[in-house]
Design a protein around this motif. Sequence first.
Motif, PDB file in Angstrom:
ATOM      1  N   LEU A 297     -37.627  13.997 -32.392  1.00 29.77           N
ATOM      2  CA  LEU A 297     -36.866  15.254 -32.452  1.00 29.77           C
ATOM      3  C   LEU A 297     -36.200  15.420 -33.816  1.00 29.77           C
ATOM      4  N   PHE A 298     -35.542  14.362 -34.248  1.00 30.03           N
ATOM      5  CA  PHE A 298     -34.842  14.341 -35.533  1.00 30.03           C
ATOM      6  C   PHE A 298     -35.817  14.633 -36.671  1.00 30.03           C
ATOM      7  N   SER A 299     -36.936  13.931 -36.679  1.00 33.80           N
ATOM      8  CA  SER A 299     -37.930  14.090 -37.746  1.00 33.80           C
ATOM      9  C   SER A 299     -38.561  15.473 -37.733  1.00 33.80           C
ATOM     10  N   ALA A 300     -38.862  15.990 -36.543  1.00 37.03           N
ATOM     11  CA  ALA A 300     -39.491  17.306 -36.451  1.00 37.03           C
ATOM     12  C   ALA A 300     -38.584  18.392 -37.028  1.00 37.03           C
ATOM     13  N   LEU A 301     -37.313  18.353 -36.681  1.00 36.96           N
ATOM     14  CA  LEU A 301     -36.382  19.344 -37.238  1.00 36.96           C
ATOM     15  C   LEU A 301     -36.237  19.178 -38.751  1.00 36.96           C
ATOM     16  N   LEU A 302     -36.206  17.939 -39.214  1.00 33.78           N
ATOM     17  CA  LEU A 302     -36.069  17.710 -40.653  1.00 33.78           C
ATOM     18  C   LEU A 302     -37.306  18.151 -41.426  1.00 33.78           C
ATOM     19  N   VAL A 303     -38.487  17.953 -40.862  1.00 32.23           N
ATOM     20  CA  VAL A 303     -39.713  18.420 -41.521  1.00 32.23           C
ATOM     21  C   VAL A 303     -39.693  19.943 -41.625  1.00 32.23           C
ATOM     22  N   LEU A 304     -39.293  20.617 -40.554  1.00 30.83           N
ATOM     23  CA  LEU A 304     -39.199  22.073 -40.575  1.00 30.83           C
ATOM     24  C   LEU A 304     -38.179  22.539 -41.616  1.00 30.83           C
ATOM     25  N   LEU A 305     -37.007  21.898 -41.638  1.00 30.57           N
ATOM     26  CA  LEU A 305     -35.992  22.238 -42.645  1.00 30.57           C
ATOM     27  C   LEU A 305     -36.522  22.036 -44.061  1.00 30.57           C
ATOM     28  N   ALA A 306     -37.209  20.925 -44.284  1.00 30.44           N
ATOM     29  CA  ALA A 306     -37.734  20.617 -45.616  1.00 30.44           C
ATOM     30  C   ALA A 306     -38.787  21.637 -46.051  1.00 30.44           C
ATOM     31  N   LEU A 307     -39.688  21.977 -45.140  1.00 33.71           N
ATOM     32  CA  LEU A 307     -40.729  22.954 -45.482  1.00 33.71           C
ATOM     33  C   LEU A 307     -40.133  24.322 -45.810  1.00 33.71           C
ATOM     34  N   LEU A 308     -39.160  24.757 -45.015  1.00 30.46           N
ATOM     35  CA  LEU A 308     -38.522  26.048 -45.268  1.00 30.46           C
ATOM     36  C   LEU A 308     -37.723  26.030 -46.573  1.00 30.46           C
ATOM     37  N   ASP A 309     -37.089  24.894 -46.873  1.00 31.93           N
ATOM     38  CA  ASP A 309     -36.339  24.786 -48.120  1.00 31.93           C
ATOM     39  C   ASP A 309     -37.288  24.824 -49.317  1.00 31.93           C
ATOM     40  N   CYS A 310     -38.437  24.180 -49.199  1.00 31.20           N
ATOM     41  CA  CYS A 310     -39.429  24.231 -50.283  1.00 31.20           C
ATOM     42  C   CYS A 310     -39.935  25.655 -50.494  1.00 31.20           C
ATOM     43  N   ARG A 311     -40.155  26.353 -49.406  1.00 31.37           N
ATOM     44  CA  ARG A 311     -40.742  27.697 -49.483  1.00 31.37           C
ATOM     45  C   ARG A 311     -39.743  28.760 -49.918  1.00 31.37           C
ATOM     46  N   TYR A 312     -38.548  28.740 -49.320  1.00 27.69           N
ATOM     47  CA  TYR A 312     -37.588  29.818 -49.533  1.00 27.69           C
ATOM     48  C   TYR A 312     -36.314  29.392 -50.265  1.00 27.69           C
ATOM     49  N   LEU A 313     -36.181  28.111 -50.589  1.00 19.40           N
ATOM     50  CA  LEU A 313     -34.974  27.572 -51.225  1.00 19.40           C
ATOM     51  C   LEU A 313     -33.722  27.851 -50.384  1.00 19.40           C
ATOM     52  N   LEU A 314     -33.886  27.770 -49.073  1.00 21.47           N
ATOM     53  CA  LEU A 314     -32.784  27.981 -48.131  1.00 21.47           C
ATOM     54  C   LEU A 314     -32.837  26.923 -47.037  1.00 21.47           C
ATOM     55  N   ILE A 315     -31.662  26.472 -46.641  1.00 19.79           N
ATOM     56  CA  ILE A 315     -31.542  25.618 -45.467  1.00 19.79           C
ATOM     57  C   ILE A 315     -30.870  26.479 -44.410  1.00 19.79           C
ATOM     58  N   TYR A 316     -31.599  26.760 -43.356  1.00 21.01           N
ATOM     59  CA  TYR A 316     -31.140  27.710 -42.356  1.00 21.01           C
ATOM     60  C   TYR A 316     -30.072  27.103 -41.440  1.00 21.01           C
ATOM     61  N   ASP A 317     -28.980  27.839 -41.281  1.00 15.43           N
ATOM     62  CA  ASP A 317     -27.856  27.388 -40.474  1.00 15.43           C
ATOM     63  C   ASP A 317     -28.245  27.123 -39.026  1.00 15.43           C
ATOM     64  N   LYS A 318     -29.151  27.914 -38.479  1.00 17.33           N
ATOM     65  CA  LYS A 318     -29.549  27.725 -37.078  1.00 17.33           C
ATOM     66  C   LYS A 318     -30.227  26.373 -36.875  1.00 17.33           C
ATOM     67  N   LEU A 319     -31.004  25.941 -37.846  1.00 17.31           N
ATOM     68  CA  LEU A 319     -31.644  24.624 -37.734  1.00 17.31           C
ATOM     69  C   LEU A 319     -30.634  23.500 -37.922  1.00 17.31           C
ATOM     70  N   VAL A 320     -29.682  23.700 -38.822  1.00 22.33           N
ATOM     71  CA  VAL A 320     -28.621  22.702 -39.011  1.00 22.33           C
ATOM     72  C   VAL A 320     -27.769  22.618 -37.744  1.00 22.33           C
ATOM     73  N   LEU A 321     -27.500  23.767 -37.133  1.00 27.59           N
ATOM     74  CA  LEU A 321     -26.750  23.788 -35.880  1.00 27.59           C
ATOM     75  C   LEU A 321     -27.513  23.076 -34.767  1.00 27.59           C
ATOM     76  N   ALA A 322     -28.830  23.273 -34.716  1.00 26.71           N
ATOM     77  CA  ALA A 322     -29.641  22.566 -33.719  1.00 26.71           C
ATOM     78  C   ALA A 322     -29.559  21.059 -33.926  1.00 26.71           C
ATOM     79  N   LEU A 323     -29.595  20.615 -35.181  1.00 28.85           N
ATOM     80  CA  LEU A 323     -29.436  19.185 -35.485  1.00 28.85           C
ATOM     81  C   LEU A 323     -28.060  18.685 -35.063  1.00 28.85           C
ATOM     82  N   LEU A 324     -27.048  19.514 -35.288  1.00 32.30           N
ATOM     83  CA  LEU A 324     -25.684  19.135 -34.914  1.00 32.30           C
ATOM     84  C   LEU A 324     -25.564  18.970 -33.400  1.00 32.30           C
ATOM     85  N   VAL A 325     -26.104  19.917 -32.657  1.00 32.57           N
ATOM     86  CA  VAL A 325     -26.038  19.840 -31.192  1.00 32.57           C
ATOM     87  C   VAL A 325     -26.825  18.625 -30.690  1.00 32.57           C
TER      88      VAL A 325
END
Length: 158
Positions: free
Chosen positions: A11-39
């Motif tokens: 679970l941890f790795s899957a969310l981090l891979v998604l965050l990393a791919l989106l950051d590479c593509r859009y130079l943004l770390i989305y709050d909703k994904l960070v919130l999902a990691l927090l929960v």
Amino acid sequence: MEFSDMVLGLLFSALLVLLALLDCRYLLIYDKLVLALLVLGILPLLLGRISWEDACRGAVLGGGFLGGLRLMVPGGMGWGDIKLAVVLGSWLGLAGMAVCFYVAFISGGLYGFWVWLRRGTVKHILIPFGPFLALGAVVAFVAGSSCAGLLEAWLWNP
């Protein structure tokens, strides 16, 4: 590794891979994904993988260190990276977050050096830091309980 640790790691790795791919593509770390990691960060606490105190120490180290860098070099580090580091610290604890930063800064530095070799400059190139944080977090999560031993070996053994 126990089954619960494996599921948690996936679970941890899957969310981090998604965050990393989106950051590479859009130079943004989305709050909703960070919130999902927090929960989902409640799970390591409930499973006894990490103590509440260590989670708090890791979160303070994560946010404090990158927040300090942002204050020293305005615009060099985004708020998304800082928020991600706080959440990663709560998953990894103090020693795990130190290992995460070590891997992230070494791998990010090597990538920056490679870009410099290829282009001759890195001045106006935006390099996302989220993928390197994600890599460091996965390494620290897999290293698990040996993070404290790794940290002691790096810092206090000659």
